[in-house]
Design an enzyme around this catalytic site. Structure first.
Site, short mmCIF file in Angstrom:
data_model
loop_
_atom_site.label_atom_id
_atom_site.label_comp_id
_atom_site.label_asym_id
_atom_site.label_seq_id
_atom_site.Cartn_x
_atom_site.Cartn_y
_atom_site.Cartn_z
N ARG A 177 0.83 -1.21 0.00
CA ARG A 177 0.00 0.00 0.00
C ARG A 177 0.86 1.26 0.00
O ARG A 177 0.46 2.28 -0.57
CB ARG A 177 -0.93 0.00 1.21
CG ARG A 177 -2.10 -0.92 0.96
CD ARG A 177 -3.09 -0.87 2.08
NE ARG A 177 -4.33 -1.50 1.64
CZ ARG A 177 -5.28 -1.91 2.45
NH1 ARG A 177 -5.13 -1.76 3.76
NH2 ARG A 177 -6.37 -2.46 1.99
N LYS A 181 -15.72 -14.97 3.99
CA LYS A 181 -16.69 -13.94 4.40
C LYS A 181 -17.83 -13.88 3.40
O LYS A 181 -17.88 -13.03 2.52
CB LYS A 181 -15.98 -12.59 4.49
CG LYS A 181 -15.10 -12.46 5.72
CD LYS A 181 -14.69 -11.00 5.86
CE LYS A 181 -13.23 -10.88 6.19
NZ LYS A 181 -12.66 -9.64 5.67
N GLY A 241 -7.64 -9.40 0.83
CA GLY A 241 -6.44 -9.51 1.67
C GLY A 241 -5.84 -10.90 1.67
O GLY A 241 -4.64 -11.08 1.46
N GLY A 296 -12.15 -4.57 1.14
CA GLY A 296 -13.59 -4.29 1.29
C GLY A 296 -14.11 -3.28 0.28
O GLY A 296 -15.22 -3.40 -0.22
P1 ADP Z 1 -10.20 -12.47 0.96
O1 ADP Z 1 -9.50 -11.82 2.12
O2 ADP Z 1 -9.25 -12.84 -0.14
O3 ADP Z 1 -11.37 -11.68 0.47
P2 ADP Z 1 -11.73 -14.11 2.77
O4 ADP Z 1 -11.32 -13.25 3.89
O5 ADP Z 1 -13.16 -14.10 2.37
O6 ADP Z 1 -10.81 -13.86 1.48
O7 ADP Z 1 -11.42 -15.63 3.11
C1 ADP Z 1 -10.14 -16.10 3.40
C2 ADP Z 1 -10.18 -17.21 4.40
O8 ADP Z 1 -11.08 -18.21 3.98
C3 ADP Z 1 -8.85 -17.87 4.60
O9 ADP Z 1 -8.47 -17.74 5.95
C4 ADP Z 1 -9.13 -19.33 4.25
O10 ADP Z 1 -8.45 -20.23 5.09
C5 ADP Z 1 -10.61 -19.44 4.48
N1 ADP Z 1 -11.24 -20.56 3.78
C6 ADP Z 1 -11.29 -20.79 2.46
N2 ADP Z 1 -11.93 -21.94 2.21
C7 ADP Z 1 -12.29 -22.46 3.39
C8 ADP Z 1 -13.00 -23.63 3.80
N3 ADP Z 1 -13.45 -24.51 2.91
N4 ADP Z 1 -13.20 -23.84 5.12
C9 ADP Z 1 -12.73 -22.93 6.02
N5 ADP Z 1 -12.08 -21.82 5.71
C10 ADP Z 1 -11.86 -21.58 4.41
MG MG Z 2 -9.88 -11.77 4.23
#
Ligand code: ADP
Ligand code: MG
Length: 390
Positions: free
Chosen positions: A35, A196, A347, A371
């Site tokens: 960043r 999420k 992230g 976000g």
């Molecule tokens: P990003 O930050 O890229 O938007 P998220 O915060 O939504 O992604 O999700 C990331 C998290 O999701 C990671 O910690 C990953 O371990 C978890 N995750 C992905 N698939 C699974 C799953 N099947 N069961 C539990 N956790 C998961």
């Molecule tokens: Mg995340």
């Protein structure tokens, strides 16, 4: 239309520059400086023009004022290394001392002000706090794309007091992400995963008519498997989102939606657990789905090859544990090799890219948004962008 810093010369002007320098720290040292580097083009441009640049940023989530660990000194230090010049840092972002410092600044000088969130007025967009900030500048330049979804004093309120312009980072993010929303090269594939779910489902819905292919993995897929009536055992799943998932599945032709056909499962999550795959038809009541299985990985990669634009957000599995990193690793590799326009955000997704040894340059665009990117892609009007539009 965005009003950008290209429209004017800022020589001699006091520019209040809102950046998103919110970087992870480790023992008072910046651990990851993406960043900060993303802020450099605007910063250098304004300084080269001879502006007096007064930088505002937040850092973390301070509880009230004076959260010592969240002072921005480490950011000043890293910025100074990146710019190869001293970056003075003040201990507040408003008040007489700050005003006195700013009044002494020469053309081409810069200063970093203390964490804006040390003042409760920042998040509340309090008029008195905003006015105190506004006194420091002649113009407001906003370039923290990661915070444009917040209507805070330093991201939104300032535009009521000062002429407001977008910096190069916001300009670029809006051009690229806006391009995916408005006139992407088809076929467009949306590759979504992560955990999420409530922050992701809105994007799928907004892309119902825009994307040609929806590849759904990660814990997000569990909600869809659940909506289809499959047993997902003890997997992470937002059951209250079932109706949204149902509505999405009804709205989109079946052949456009790709869900996992098999999965790596475990009863307990721990770093030494061995990988064990099953079909999604036979997941046990105690099983947790933690990654795509081999057939799904191949299926996803095959489908991705047909796309000209790929938008990826959210790991395909629990990639932090090696046994469940397989799908994310292989799909990241496929994206890095792809000839398609590849846009990545989130992230954890960016952490995963780096953990597997890839660089930002391996993709067309890596969003600094998090976000803000998700909300932008949901089609929402973001307050911090709205105030920069004519
Ligand atoms: P990003 O930050 O890229 O938007 P998220 O915060 O939504 O992604 O999700 C990331 C998290 O999701 C990671 O910690 C990953 O371990 C978890 N995750 C992905 N698939 C699974 C799953 N099947 N069961 C539990 N956790 C998961
Ligand atoms: Mg995340």
């Amino acid at each position: 239309m965005l009003k950008t810093i290209r429209e004017q010369n800022f020589k001699g002007q006091r520019v209040l520059l809102r950046l998103d320098l919110n970087a992870p720290l480790n023992n008072g040292i910046v651990q990851e400086d993406t960043r900060l580097r993303a802020a450099l083009p605007t910063l250098e441009h304004l300084l080269n023009q001879g502006a007096k640049v007064i930088i505002l940023t937040h850092l973390g989530r301070p509880k009230g004022d004076g959260d010592e660990a969240l002072r921005v000194d480490p950011l000043a230090k890293r910025l100074s290394e990146l710019m190869d010049r001293p970056v003075p840092k003040l201990d507040d972002c408003i008040g007489p001392d700050v005003e006195a410092f700013v009044s002494q600044m020469q053309n081409g000088d810069l200063v970093l002000l203390e964490n804006t969130r040390f003042h409760a007025g920042e998040k509340k967009n309090d008029p008195e706090f905003t006015a105190a900030l506004a006194r420091l500048g002649d113009v407001f330049v906003s370039d923290g794309f990661g915070v444009v979804h917040r209507a805070h004093a330093s991201t939104y309120g300032l535009a009521e007091y000062l002429p407001a312009y977008a910096g190069f980072l916001i300009e670029k993010e809006v051009a690229i992400l806006g391009g995916v929303l408005e006139n992407p090269q088809h076929p467009v594939a949306l590759l979504m995963g992560g955990a999420k779910i409530d922050t992701k489902i809105g994007i799928l819905t907004n892309f119902t008519e825009k994307a040609d292919l929806f590849l759904i993995g990660g814990a997000l897929a569990n909600t869809f498997l659940f909506a289809e009536g499959k047993n997902i055992g003890a997997s992470l799943c937002e059951k209250d989102q079932k109706e949204v998932a149902d509505a999405f599945l009804k709205a989109v032709p079946k052949e456009r939606v790709v869900l996992p056909v098999d999965a790596a499962v475990a009863i307990e999550i721990n770093p030494s657990v061995a990988r064990h795959e099953v079909s999604v038809e036979v997941v046990g009541d105690q099983d947790k789905i933690l990654d795509l299985g081999e057939k799904s990985i191949e299926l996803f990669i095959e489908k991705l090859k047909t796309a000209k634009t790929i938008l990826w957000n959210g790991p395909m599995g629990l990639y932090e544990i090696p046994a469940f990193a397989e799908a994310t690793k292989r799909i990241v590799a496929a994206l890095a090799q792809s000839e398609a326009t590849t846009i990545v955000g989130g992230g954890d997704s960016i952490d995963a890219i780096k953990a597997f040894g890839y660089k930002e340059e391996d993709f067309t665009h890596v969003s600094t948004g998090g976000g803000a990117m998700l909300e932008f892609l949901e089609g929402k009007v973001l307050p911090g962008i709205q105030v920069l539009c004519m």
